[in-house]
Design a protein around this motif. Structure first.
Motif, PDB file in Angstrom:
ATOM      1  N   GLY A   8     -37.744   2.695 -32.761  1.00 13.23           N
ATOM      2  CA  GLY A   8     -37.248   2.703 -31.394  1.00 13.23           C
ATOM      3  C   GLY A   8     -37.976   3.705 -30.521  1.00 13.23           C
ATOM      4  N   LEU A   9     -38.025   3.423 -29.199  1.00 12.99           N
ATOM      5  CA  LEU A   9     -38.693   4.330 -28.263  1.00 12.99           C
ATOM      6  C   LEU A   9     -37.918   4.372 -26.956  1.00 12.99           C
ATOM      7  N   VAL A  10     -37.744   5.585 -26.426  1.00 10.42           N
ATOM      8  CA  VAL A  10     -37.123   5.769 -25.116  1.00 10.42           C
ATOM      9  C   VAL A  10     -38.127   6.454 -24.205  1.00 10.42           C
ATOM     10  N   GLU A  11     -38.317   5.904 -23.010  1.00 14.24           N
ATOM     11  CA  GLU A  11     -39.298   6.431 -22.057  1.00 14.24           C
ATOM     12  C   GLU A  11     -38.565   7.070 -20.887  1.00 14.24           C
ATOM     13  N   PHE A  12     -39.016   8.268 -20.500  1.00 11.83           N
ATOM     14  CA  PHE A  12     -38.405   9.028 -19.417  1.00 11.83           C
ATOM     15  C   PHE A  12     -39.380   9.095 -18.240  1.00 11.83           C
ATOM     16  N   VAL A  13     -38.878   8.810 -17.056  1.00 15.64           N
ATOM     17  CA  VAL A  13     -39.712   8.763 -15.855  1.00 15.64           C
ATOM     18  C   VAL A  13     -39.148   9.776 -14.871  1.00 15.64           C
ATOM     19  N   THR A  19     -37.934  16.459 -15.587  1.00 19.90           N
ATOM     20  CA  THR A  19     -38.192  15.662 -16.788  1.00 19.90           C
ATOM     21  C   THR A  19     -39.349  16.239 -17.591  1.00 19.90           C
ATOM     22  N   ALA A  20     -40.271  16.920 -16.920  1.00 19.63           N
ATOM     23  CA  ALA A  20     -41.402  17.552 -17.609  1.00 19.63           C
ATOM     24  C   ALA A  20     -41.026  18.877 -18.257  1.00 19.63           C
ATOM     25  N   GLY A  21     -39.833  19.409 -17.958  1.00 22.16           N
ATOM     26  CA  GLY A  21     -39.407  20.682 -18.547  1.00 22.16           C
ATOM     27  C   GLY A  21     -39.984  21.900 -17.874  1.00 22.16           C
ATOM     28  N   ALA A  22     -40.346  21.782 -16.613  1.00 15.82           N
ATOM     29  CA  ALA A  22     -40.973  22.894 -15.898  1.00 15.82           C
ATOM     30  C   ALA A  22     -40.100  24.145 -15.927  1.00 15.82           C
ATOM     31  N   LEU A  23     -40.746  25.282 -16.036  1.00 16.89           N
ATOM     32  CA  LEU A  23     -40.180  26.636 -16.043  1.00 16.89           C
ATOM     33  C   LEU A  23     -39.551  27.035 -17.374  1.00 16.89           C
ATOM     34  N   THR A  24     -39.384  26.114 -18.314  1.00 15.12           N
ATOM     35  CA  THR A  24     -38.887  26.497 -19.638  1.00 15.12           C
ATOM     36  C   THR A  24     -40.039  27.055 -20.463  1.00 15.12           C
ATOM     37  N   ASP A  25     -39.714  27.696 -21.562  1.00 18.83           N
ATOM     38  CA  ASP A  25     -40.740  28.348 -22.372  1.00 18.83           C
ATOM     39  C   ASP A  25     -41.736  27.358 -22.958  1.00 18.83           C
ATOM     40  N   ARG A  26     -41.234  26.206 -23.401  1.00 17.97           N
ATOM     41  CA  ARG A  26     -42.103  25.262 -24.098  1.00 17.97           C
ATOM     42  C   ARG A  26     -42.336  23.972 -23.310  1.00 17.97           C
ATOM     43  N   LEU A  27     -41.968  24.003 -22.043  1.00 17.87           N
ATOM     44  CA  LEU A  27     -42.190  22.864 -21.146  1.00 17.87           C
ATOM     45  C   LEU A  27     -41.628  21.572 -21.731  1.00 17.87           C
ATOM     46  N   ALA A  28     -42.483  20.596 -22.020  1.00 10.61           N
ATOM     47  CA  ALA A  28     -42.014  19.269 -22.448  1.00 10.61           C
ATOM     48  C   ALA A  28     -41.096  19.340 -23.656  1.00 10.61           C
ATOM     49  N   LEU A  29     -41.368  20.247 -24.590  1.00 12.52           N
ATOM     50  CA  LEU A  29     -40.573  20.318 -25.817  1.00 12.52           C
ATOM     51  C   LEU A  29     -39.167  20.853 -25.575  1.00 12.52           C
ATOM     52  N   ASP A  30     -38.969  21.564 -24.473  1.00 13.38           N
ATOM     53  CA  ASP A  30     -37.648  22.086 -24.145  1.00 13.38           C
ATOM     54  C   ASP A  30     -36.893  21.181 -23.173  1.00 13.38           C
ATOM     55  N   SER A  31     -37.510  20.120 -22.719  1.00 13.36           N
ATOM     56  CA  SER A  31     -36.900  19.282 -21.695  1.00 13.36           C
ATOM     57  C   SER A  31     -35.802  18.396 -22.266  1.00 13.36           C
ATOM     58  N   TYR A  32     -34.909  17.956 -21.388  1.00 15.27           N
ATOM     59  CA  TYR A  32     -33.835  17.053 -21.817  1.00 15.27           C
ATOM     60  C   TYR A  32     -34.401  15.765 -22.394  1.00 15.27           C
ATOM     61  N   ALA A  33     -35.577  15.345 -21.910  1.00 12.48           N
ATOM     62  CA  ALA A  33     -36.177  14.099 -22.385  1.00 12.48           C
ATOM     63  C   ALA A  33     -36.536  14.202 -23.865  1.00 12.48           C
ATOM     64  N   TRP A  34     -37.252  15.262 -24.226  1.00 10.31           N
ATOM     65  CA  TRP A  34     -37.622  15.475 -25.623  1.00 10.31           C
ATOM     66  C   TRP A  34     -36.366  15.607 -26.490  1.00 10.31           C
ATOM     67  N   LYS A  35     -35.401  16.381 -26.006  1.00 12.83           N
ATOM     68  CA  LYS A  35     -34.177  16.619 -26.775  1.00 12.83           C
ATOM     69  C   LYS A  35     -33.366  15.332 -26.943  1.00 12.83           C
ATOM     70  N   THR A  36     -33.280  14.540 -25.895  1.00 12.67           N
ATOM     71  CA  THR A  36     -32.532  13.287 -25.987  1.00 12.67           C
ATOM     72  C   THR A  36     -33.187  12.340 -26.980  1.00 12.67           C
ATOM     73  N   GLY A  37     -34.513  12.228 -26.908  1.00  8.61           N
ATOM     74  CA  GLY A  37     -35.207  11.388 -27.872  1.00  8.61           C
ATOM     75  C   GLY A  37     -34.951  11.822 -29.296  1.00  8.61           C
TER      76      GLY A  37
END
Length: 668
Positions: free
Chosen positions: A157-162, A167-185
């Motif tokens: 399965g795959l979920v795509e976030f737009v 959605t890119a995780g800006a301002l967090t320490d790990r950017l994309a890896l800390d974003s809700y999108a990565w976590k939800t997936g």
């Protein structure tokens, strides 16, 4: 390069003719076979290796370099041997997870980068690489002599976030890896992609890039169309509108563009569920709802509006007031979004109710306490972390446990004495002497699968008497979660987790209890392989980065953290420790908004000022339910098995001192 003497003209002509003939024949053979002379053999670790799965939009056309076009793209594979290296063309920042462990950050590396400075044990291992910034070009892997890659069995399965910077995780320490999108997936156990970039809009206007058109491109800035045959999405989450208002986009233009985007995505992903998320700033809400309504009225039944009202709290859950969520905010967002998506996916166990026979996996009368994987299989439930257990009530006179492979476990019937079962498998009789007819209760917990012990800890169901059934026994309303290392596991005690202070306190206070602990664990994930609970606290499995744990499964009334004993041996400095402790406190608070959090001084007195400072920072920041617990003088030499681990008596001493402190806050 080898050289040879120049041939005479006649010989040269004959060789040229022969070479041309051979070349033509080879070309014909390749054409007939559909082959390419540049094609790599599976297993060699090259860019074209078919055992490497590229998740997201990657340009792999050159055959020698793979380049991600959007944030959050990653690659996965498995490999044999004890070491692995990645080839980097120029300086790059990347994250690497091996065997499902924490993501290790490699900053500014180039050339052949050793990802295993400490060789692994022989066998098959998994690898995931995600690029953050710099020269984000994958040029292949370097493996041990004789080693090869193996298909990593990535989720289907795959979920795509737009979206934009959120959605890119800006301002967090790990950017994309800390974003809700990565976590939800991760929570959904699905592959995930982030078609997102900071500053982007839905509508292209006044210099703002519009994802109503850029979504269909290979990269975030280029004009090359993406080949949607490369992968299909089961779900698409759209979170757009935050930036459009600053570029003068009218409501009518926004609504029209949103309808068009939903329509065009449907063409690319005919069977996907599309989720239009209300922006956190509640911009263009009416227009977003209207766009969803328009698509629904046109016959598209798989488009859904997601109301995010109340999901995050201004200030607490943001890096900058109410603009960009912090890491804890992204976790909360994912915790709310994941169930919404899973409920709509027909092939997701969370969204489909399954009737189960009494005593079998899926029986609601069997209560699983702790972190159990009840989603990956309908016939076998797997406990993770120490001290997980289950309880149920049953009728009849006998009960047996179905056990797939050899395991050690403890069972307790009717709150009587605990019985230890050593190296058993098959159908295990728990009542060799039949019970009196009537209602009975059962509690079972498995030996912790860690270190050299590799028992088959799975629940496959109970065997009851003919005509007997299960019932929901009375259960405590409160739960205490204990977070730590081998001390919290109960290592060196007589019954492992059952004789650890966490289990003892839970039983004494009449609460449920969970032990989110692993032997050898640190607070900070170390490059030498120490599992960092600041990262792994939010995971189902202590040794895997996915899936994330679904905190809606249960809520803790109290959380006890006992970490720092091992970090000093892995080179963690004081500043790192304090920062990570503060981060863990935020994550625990996001997961359990009402819980009391107790930060224990380690029994060896390590990182005490840093632990106290992290607690002070949390309380100054407005969290009034965090306490530091001074454990000075709790244990004497007679309370230890060695210089580190308490014995049974030592754990009882800890429980005697700690239980009243917890009870004073949550009651007993």
């Amino acid at each position: 390069m080898q050289t040879s003497p120049h041939p005479t003209p006649a010989r040269h002509a004959r060789r040229t003719s022969a070479a041309l003939l051979i070349a033509v024949l080879v070309a014909c053979l390749l054409s007939w076979a559909g082959g390419s002379p540049a094609q790599a053999a599976p297993g060699d670790g090259s860019v074209s290796d078919t055992n490497i799965t590229y998740v997201g939009r990657w340009d792999t056309g050159s055959g020698t370099a793979a380049v991600p076009g959007w944030t959050g793209a990653y690659l996965q594979t498995a490999f044999t041997g004890t070491t692995v290296k990645v080839k980097a063309r120029d300086a790059v920042n990347l994250y690497v997870s091996i065997d499902g462990g924490s993501d290790v950050f490699h900053a500014g590396v180039r050339g052949t980068v050793n990802l295993t400075p400490r060789p692994l044990s022989p066998g098959t291992h998994t690898l995931r690489i995600s690029y953050r910034s710099g020269d984000t070009v994958f040029q292949g892997l370097v493996l041990d002599s004789g080693a090869r890659t193996v298909n990593a069995n990535t989720p289907s399965g795959l979920v795509e976030f737009v979206g934009d910077s959120i959605t890119a995780g800006a301002l967090t320490d790990r950017l994309a890896l800390d974003s809700y999108a990565w976590k939800t997936g991760d929570q959904l156990g699905m592959r995930h992609t982030q078609i997102a970039r900071s500053g982007y809009c839905l509508v292209a206007q006044s210099g703002c890039t519009g994802l109503s058109t850029q979504f269909f491109k290979t990269t975030s800035t280029g004009g090359q169309d993406w080949d949607f045959s490369r992968y299909g999405a089961n779900a698409v989450v759209i979170n757009l509108g935050t930036n459009d208002i600053g570029h003068g986009v009218t409501g009518a233009a926004f609504q029209s563009a949103y309808i068009a985007l939903l329509r065009d995505i449907r063409v690319k992903y005919p069977n996907a569920h599309l989720f239009a998320v209300q922006t956190l700033k509640k911009r263009y809400v009416t227009e977003t709802k209207a766009a969803v309504g328009a698509r629904t009225n046109s016959g598209d039944s798989k488009v859904h509006y997601v109301d995010t009202t109340g999901w995050l709290t201004d200030g607490t859950d943001y890096e900058d007031g109410n603009g960009h969520p912090n890491e804890a905010g992204h976790t909360k967002f994912a915790n709310r979004l994941s169930p919404v998506i899973s409920a709509q996916l027909a092939d997701t166990a969370t969204g489909s109710a399954r009737a189960a026979a009494p005593g079998q996996p899926g029986d609601p009368n069997v209560k699983f306490v702790g972190r159990w994987d009840t989603q990956s299989s309908t016939t076998a439930y797997t406990p993770y972390w120490a001290g997980a257990y289950y309880r149920t009530g049953f009728t009849g006179r006998t009960v047996k446990l179905k056990q797939r492979g050899t395991i050690d476990f403890w069972a307790r019937i009717d709150n009587g004495p605990v019985t230890f079962y050593d190296d058993v498998k098959g159908t295990v009789n728990l009542t060799p002497s039949p019970l009196a007819a009537g209602n009975h209760t059962l509690q079972v917990n498995y030996q912790v699968v860690a270190g050299s012990y590799r028992g088959d800890a799975v629940f496959q169901g109970l065997v009851l008497d003919s005509g007997a059934t299960t019932f929901a026994p009375s259960a405590p309303a409160k739960l205490i979660e204990f977070v730590g290392d081998s001390i919290t596991v109960g290592t060196t005690t007589s019954q492992n987790a059952r004789t650890a202070y966490g289990w003892l306190i839970g039983e004494r206070l009449g609460t449920e209890h969970s032990q989110i602990a692993q032997g050898g664990a640190c607070l900070v994930a170390a490059a030498d392989g120490c599992v960092g609970l600041e990262q792994q606290f939010g995971r189902l499995n202590p040794n895997a980065s996915t899936p994330a744990w679904d905190f809606s499964r249960y809520q803790a009334n109290a959380v006890v953290i006992n970490l720092g004993t091992n970090d000093v041996g892995h080179g963690v400095d004081s500043a790192q420790f304090q920062s990570a402790y503060s981060s863990l406190l935020r994550k625990v608070r996001a997961a359990y908004p009402q819980a009391w959090i107790f930060a224990l001084e380690t029994f060896r007195g390590r990182y005490v000022p840093q632990t106290e400072a992290a607690v002070r920072a949390a309380t100054v920041g407005g969290d009034s339910r965090v306490s530091f617990v001074d454990t000075t003088g709790w244990l004497g030499s007679g309370d230890l098995t060695d210089s580190v681990h308490p014995n049974d008596q030592g754990h009882r001493v800890i429980a005697d001192r700690l239980a009243p402190i917890i009870a004073a806050r949550i009651g007993s």
